[in-house]
Design an enzyme around this catalytic site. Sequence first.
Site, PDB file in Angstrom:
ATOM      1  N   GLY A  50      53.371  35.626  89.613  1.00  0.00           N
ATOM      2  CA  GLY A  50      52.455  36.600  90.195  1.00  0.00           C
ATOM      3  C   GLY A  50      51.046  36.090  89.997  1.00  0.00           C
ATOM      4  O   GLY A  50      50.488  36.208  88.917  1.00  0.00           O
ATOM      5  N   HIS A  51      50.505  35.456  91.017  1.00  0.00           N
ATOM      6  CA  HIS A  51      49.167  34.872  90.902  1.00  0.00           C
ATOM      7  C   HIS A  51      48.141  35.849  91.469  1.00  0.00           C
ATOM      8  O   HIS A  51      48.119  36.104  92.669  1.00  0.00           O
ATOM      9  CB  HIS A  51      49.126  33.522  91.623  1.00  0.00           C
ATOM     10  CG  HIS A  51      49.980  32.485  90.959  1.00  0.00           C
ATOM     11  ND1 HIS A  51      50.226  31.243  91.478  1.00  0.00           N
ATOM     12  CD2 HIS A  51      50.653  32.522  89.787  1.00  0.00           C
ATOM     13  CE1 HIS A  51      51.004  30.563  90.649  1.00  0.00           C
ATOM     14  NE2 HIS A  51      51.282  31.337  89.624  1.00  0.00           N
ATOM     15  N   GLN A 228      54.262  29.668  86.379  1.00  0.00           N
ATOM     16  CA  GLN A 228      54.629  29.867  84.964  1.00  0.00           C
ATOM     17  C   GLN A 228      53.708  29.011  84.069  1.00  0.00           C
ATOM     18  O   GLN A 228      52.567  28.822  84.422  1.00  0.00           O
ATOM     19  CB  GLN A 228      56.116  29.575  84.714  1.00  0.00           C
ATOM     20  CG  GLN A 228      57.044  30.637  85.319  1.00  0.00           C
ATOM     21  CD  GLN A 228      57.238  30.489  86.818  1.00  0.00           C
ATOM     22  OE1 GLN A 228      57.488  29.416  87.317  1.00  0.00           O
ATOM     23  NE2 GLN A 228      57.127  31.581  87.543  1.00  0.00           N
TER      24      GLN A 228
HETATM   25  P1  IMP Z   1      62.708  33.889  85.086  1.00  0.00           P
HETATM   26  O1  IMP Z   1      61.719  32.852  85.482  1.00  0.00           O
HETATM   27  O2  IMP Z   1      62.637  35.153  85.901  1.00  0.00           O
HETATM   28  O3  IMP Z   1      64.099  33.327  84.990  1.00  0.00           O
HETATM   29  O4  IMP Z   1      62.328  34.346  83.591  1.00  0.00           O
HETATM   30  C1  IMP Z   1      62.409  33.463  82.476  1.00  0.00           C
HETATM   31  C2  IMP Z   1      61.255  33.700  81.512  1.00  0.00           C
HETATM   32  O5  IMP Z   1      60.042  33.289  82.135  1.00  0.00           O
HETATM   33  C3  IMP Z   1      61.035  35.172  81.132  1.00  0.00           C
HETATM   34  O6  IMP Z   1      60.562  35.232  79.801  1.00  0.00           O
HETATM   35  C4  IMP Z   1      59.937  35.622  82.090  1.00  0.00           C
HETATM   36  O7  IMP Z   1      59.210  36.715  81.574  1.00  0.00           O
HETATM   37  C5  IMP Z   1      59.106  34.358  82.149  1.00  0.00           C
HETATM   38  N1  IMP Z   1      58.320  34.249  83.390  1.00  0.00           N
HETATM   39  C6  IMP Z   1      58.764  33.872  84.604  1.00  0.00           C
HETATM   40  N2  IMP Z   1      57.751  33.842  85.483  1.00  0.00           N
HETATM   41  C7  IMP Z   1      56.641  34.176  84.808  1.00  0.00           C
HETATM   42  C8  IMP Z   1      55.266  34.263  85.164  1.00  0.00           C
HETATM   43  O8  IMP Z   1      54.845  34.028  86.297  1.00  0.00           O
HETATM   44  N3  IMP Z   1      54.423  34.640  84.169  1.00  0.00           N
HETATM   45  C9  IMP Z   1      54.840  34.864  82.899  1.00  0.00           C
HETATM   46  N4  IMP Z   1      56.105  34.789  82.516  1.00  0.00           N
HETATM   47  C10 IMP Z   1      57.019  34.431  83.458  1.00  0.00           C
END
Ligand code: IMP
Length: 446
Positions: A50-51, A228
Amino acid sequence: MSSSPLPEAPLPNIVIVGAQWGDEGKGKVVDLVAPCVDVVARYSGGPNAGHTIVADDRRFVLQLVPSGVLRPGKKSVIGGGTVVDPIALVQEMDTLAAAGIGLDHLYLSHAAHVILPYHRALDQAMDQERIGTTGKGVGQAYTDKAARFGIRVGDLLDEAHFREKLEASLPVKNQLLRSFGREPFAVDAVVKAVQPAIKRLRPHIKDTTLLLHRWMRDGASVLFEGAQGTLLDIDHGTYPYITATSATAGGAAPGTGVPPTRINGVLGITKAYATRVGGGPFPTEVTGDLGELIRARGKEYGSVTGRPRRCGWFDAPLLRHAVRVNGLDTLAVTKLDVLDPCHAVLVGVGYRYKGTVLDEWPAEERVVTKLEPVFEERPGWLTETAGLRAWEDLPGRAHDYLRWLEDLIDCEISLVSTGPGRDETILVEPSRLTRWFPDFRRLCLR
Ligand code: IMP
């Protein structure tokens, strides 16, 4: 097309990467730098990102569309290293189009893997509680990619071919879903669910690797947008509490097809403190009133899931790890103003583990989960810095804090963000950023 090496671009090709656990403010910085380049390319992740960008008093939250899209005329590429939920992408495009944002220069790689409804269902059944995923199906689509069960964007373009792919993978996926007490999916229902999205995406689907090479051959410069952050990287993050792909700068090459030899530098983004959303180790986490204060001032709630983010102090060894694995040349520090009311600012400088002190980030899960932070502290500046635009206007103690961080992690700071708006930014001159982009101030900070 000739296969001779690409000529040098007049401006460098730079990666922008999160140096912590995501949510560092990459969207704002990519949007800021975009006027200096021709193309912005996303290379990993999916609708888990989410940018957030505030442009002309309007707030946009981009999930998969590159953050350069808000700059008219710039090309936007969603690279083959991403995972694409066609329905979510079309919703995002519709929201942007309704806000008057042009999408004519948006290109989607035919090689990106697709997130289908059963990936979301499996993520929610298997991963959401276990590791705190966003539940968007991202890890499950990457699982299929590695298992050679994946369906790629290009496969959607021929319905018979798409059905064949589904017929091969769905029985296995359904067996897994049933074992978690979930409903199975039928081929027809999946095809029907994504048909309208495929129609809408069709004109944007291209061989983006070929396009990037042609544009670069003609002198274009590319900004690679990470998603991420370093500590969520599948190899260099806090495994298994990570996302399922290469979030670090090295992912830019396989994630777009641009060779590593053509990537000239890396700009890391870090908050002036630290946050993490989801499960997993976070040694410098603070709870109680101080954690609440940071959360409230920094509006630290997940932009995709709305979950409260865990908050803590800047962790210097963790940042040194990020400097190493990404090859960070320079840093942007965001949200400095969140710390304005703190009487003392703390920085994690090491960890206690079983009676010894570690001064570097330990890679092993069994160690990382048992660390106690070692903090050093300095007096806070207790002065409003929100919205400041000049280095000279920062209070001396804020200068001291930023110089202290630079010394601890051995990486220069070239940008300081003091608010969400484009102009709420301090450019440090001269720095690596102004050497890369001599016109940065004129083009980007108007
Ligand atoms: P997934 O990417 O949905 O599989 O989540 C794996 C981990 O990455 C979790 O701890 C999420 O909260 C974290 N995560 C995934 N995308 C983001 C991001 O854009 N910002 C912060 N944390 C993220």
